[in-house]
Design an enzyme around this catalytic site. Structure first.
Site, PDB file in Angstrom:
ATOM      1  N   ASP A 287      28.686  41.852  19.988  1.00 19.63           N
ATOM      2  CA  ASP A 287      29.978  41.525  20.585  1.00 19.63           C
ATOM      3  C   ASP A 287      30.010  41.849  22.078  1.00 19.63           C
ATOM      4  OD1 ASP A 287      32.625  40.656  20.573  1.00 19.63           O
ATOM      5  OD2 ASP A 287      33.402  42.652  20.136  1.00 19.63           O
ATOM      6  N   GLY A 288      30.728  41.027  22.834  1.00 16.87           N
ATOM      7  CA  GLY A 288      30.984  41.330  24.234  1.00 16.87           C
ATOM      8  C   GLY A 288      30.311  40.417  25.243  1.00 16.87           C
TER       9      GLY A 288
ATOM     10  N   ARG B  82      32.997  38.955  27.741  1.00 15.49           N
ATOM     11  CA  ARG B  82      33.563  39.974  28.630  1.00 15.49           C
ATOM     12  C   ARG B  82      32.517  40.493  29.623  1.00 15.49           C
ATOM     13  NH1 ARG B  82      35.847  43.453  23.888  1.00 15.49           N
ATOM     14  NH2 ARG B  82      34.505  41.990  22.760  1.00 15.49           N
ATOM     15  N   TRP B  83      31.268  40.535  29.192  1.00 13.47           N
ATOM     16  CA  TRP B  83      30.178  40.905  30.101  1.00 13.47           C
ATOM     17  C   TRP B  83      30.124  39.915  31.255  1.00 13.47           C
ATOM     18  CZ3 TRP B  83      25.783  38.428  31.821  1.00 13.47           C
ATOM     19  CH2 TRP B  83      24.754  39.221  32.365  1.00 13.47           C
TER      20      TRP B  83
ATOM     21  N   ARG C  79      31.273  32.077  30.795  1.00 16.75           N
ATOM     22  CA  ARG C  79      30.992  32.702  29.496  1.00 16.75           C
ATOM     23  C   ARG C  79      29.595  32.361  28.989  1.00 16.75           C
ATOM     24  NH1 ARG C  79      35.054  34.870  26.487  1.00 16.75           N
ATOM     25  NH2 ARG C  79      34.034  34.267  24.545  1.00 16.75           N
TER      26      ARG C  79
ATOM     27  N   HIS D 141      26.455  34.501  27.033  1.00 18.11           N
ATOM     28  CA  HIS D 141      25.752  34.141  25.797  1.00 18.11           C
ATOM     29  C   HIS D 141      24.238  34.066  26.027  1.00 18.11           C
ATOM     30  CE1 HIS D 141      29.485  33.670  23.760  1.00 18.11           C
ATOM     31  NE2 HIS D 141      29.862  32.589  24.432  1.00 18.11           N
TER      32      HIS D 141
ATOM     33  N   SER E 182      30.362  33.059  13.760  1.00 17.35           N
ATOM     34  CA  SER E 182      31.238  33.215  12.603  1.00 17.35           C
ATOM     35  C   SER E 182      31.930  31.892  12.271  1.00 17.35           C
ATOM     36  CB  SER E 182      32.297  34.297  12.866  1.00 17.35           C
ATOM     37  OG  SER E 182      33.343  33.782  13.658  1.00 17.35           O
TER      38      SER E 182
ATOM     39  N   LEU F 290       9.127  42.083   9.325  1.00 15.00           N
ATOM     40  CA  LEU F 290      10.564  42.277   9.491  1.00 15.00           C
ATOM     41  C   LEU F 290      11.252  41.009   9.025  1.00 15.00           C
ATOM     42  CD1 LEU F 290      13.146  43.695  10.841  1.00 15.00           C
ATOM     43  CD2 LEU F 290      12.546  42.371  12.882  1.00 15.00           C
TER      44      LEU F 290
ATOM     45  N   ARG G 167      36.082  47.498  14.469  1.00  7.32           N
ATOM     46  CA  ARG G 167      36.403  46.737  13.264  1.00  7.32           C
ATOM     47  C   ARG G 167      35.181  45.905  12.880  1.00  7.32           C
ATOM     48  NH1 ARG G 167      39.566  44.612  17.407  1.00  7.32           N
ATOM     49  NH2 ARG G 167      38.874  42.574  18.194  1.00  7.32           N
ATOM     50  N   LEU G 168      35.179  45.398  11.630  1.00  9.44           N
ATOM     51  CA  LEU G 168      34.039  44.624  11.135  1.00  9.44           C
ATOM     52  C   LEU G 168      34.195  43.125  11.363  1.00  9.44           C
ATOM     53  CD1 LEU G 168      33.212  46.476   7.795  1.00  9.44           C
ATOM     54  CD2 LEU G 168      31.977  46.580   9.962  1.00  9.44           C
ATOM     55  N   SER G 169      35.423  42.659  11.599  1.00 11.02           N
ATOM     56  CA  SER G 169      35.654  41.242  11.910  1.00 11.02           C
ATOM     57  C   SER G 169      35.037  40.296  10.886  1.00 11.02           C
ATOM     58  CB  SER G 169      35.153  40.921  13.326  1.00 11.02           C
ATOM     59  OG  SER G 169      35.890  41.632  14.287  1.00 11.02           O
TER      60      SER G 169
END
Length: 261
Positions: free
Chosen positions: A34-35, A38-39, A47, A51, A79, A145, A208-210
């Site tokens: 997240d962020g 805003r970054w 924006r 990303h 999401s 992994l 929060r988990l959103s």
């Protein structure tokens, strides 16, 4: 109006030989990345620049997770609610996904990374769907992994889809409603065959988990870090692992010291 200063993403200074310390490494780490927006805003950038920087952070984190002995890494990439964002931003995000897979798939495969996708694929464009399937198919035999990408994913939607499938099975007479247990229900989720996350990390300072893995994270340890995702580094992941090591997971039971007393 001057943009807000970015949140501090300074991690605690690691000790010498940090990664040689005895730590209880979680088998499965999940991250809410997240962020990005805003970054970018804090730097006066569009924006999409955030990303792009977030994709670089993902590359760093995948490498770090493998080096630190994590077996499963799940990331919240897109999401099911993100479709409500401006069309131009959604287009940018789809483009970045294509670039990430086309540019990084060979490296992931050569590094032994297995890619799995969770989320609703039914509504995706055919080119996106085929790209995701290609990544899964190519890397299916790898075992260093497992990178689980939550794409067009929403936890409530996942649970609703699983419930519909079980309801249809009951209607057909394949199972009785009394046979539905938490274990059976979990087999119908997108994460069937994937262990529940031991640790969930969220960046940007939001607590929060959103709608991210609500069923699977019922007993996960949660760590919320203040930095924006593009600034996330190997040191921040190591710091989260150290904090995880210091916690005692009880899964609803008593700690050993409480039982003894």
């Amino acid at each position: 109006m001057r943009p807000k200063k970015p949140r501090s993403c300074k991690s605690k200074q690691p000790k010498a030989g940090l990664e040689s310390e005895r730590m209880t490494t979680p088998a499965h780490v999940a991250i809410i990345m997240d962020g990005n927006g805003r970054w970018a805003k804090a730097r006066g950038l569009p924006r999409v620049a955030g990303h792009r920087a977030g994709v670089e952070a993902l590359r760093r984190t995948v490498r770090a997770a493998a080096d630190l002995g994590i077996s499963w890494l799940t990331v919240y990439a897109f999401s099911s609610e993100n479709w409500s964002r401006p069309k131009s931003e959604v287009t940018d995000l789809m483009g970045l996904l294509k670039i990430f897979i086309r540019r990084d798939l060979a490296e992931l495969h050569n590094s032994g990374v297995r890619v799995q996708i969770i989320g609703d694929r039914a509504t995706l464009q055919p080119d996106i769907r085929s790209l995701l399937e290609e990544a899964e198919t190519l890397t299916s035999g790898n075992d260093t992994l497992t990178l689980v990408i939550a794409f067009n994913y929403g936890g409530r939607d996942e649970i609703a889809r699983a419930a519909r499938r079980l309801a249809e099975a009951v209607k057909r007479g394949d199972i009785a409603s009394e046979q539905i247990t938490p274990e059976l229900f979990a087999e119908e989720l997108d994460t069937s065959g994937i262990p529940d996350p031991d640790l969930v990390i969220r960046t940007s300072g939001e607590i929060r988990l959103s709608n991210f893995l609500p069923w699977q994270s019922a007993y996960s340890e949660l760590i919320f870090q203040p930095c924006y995702w593009p600034d996330f580094t190997r040191e921040h992941l190591s710091e989260a692992l150290r904090e995880y090591t210091g916690r005692e997971r009880r899964f609803g039971g008593l700690a050993a010291r409480d039982v003894a007393s």
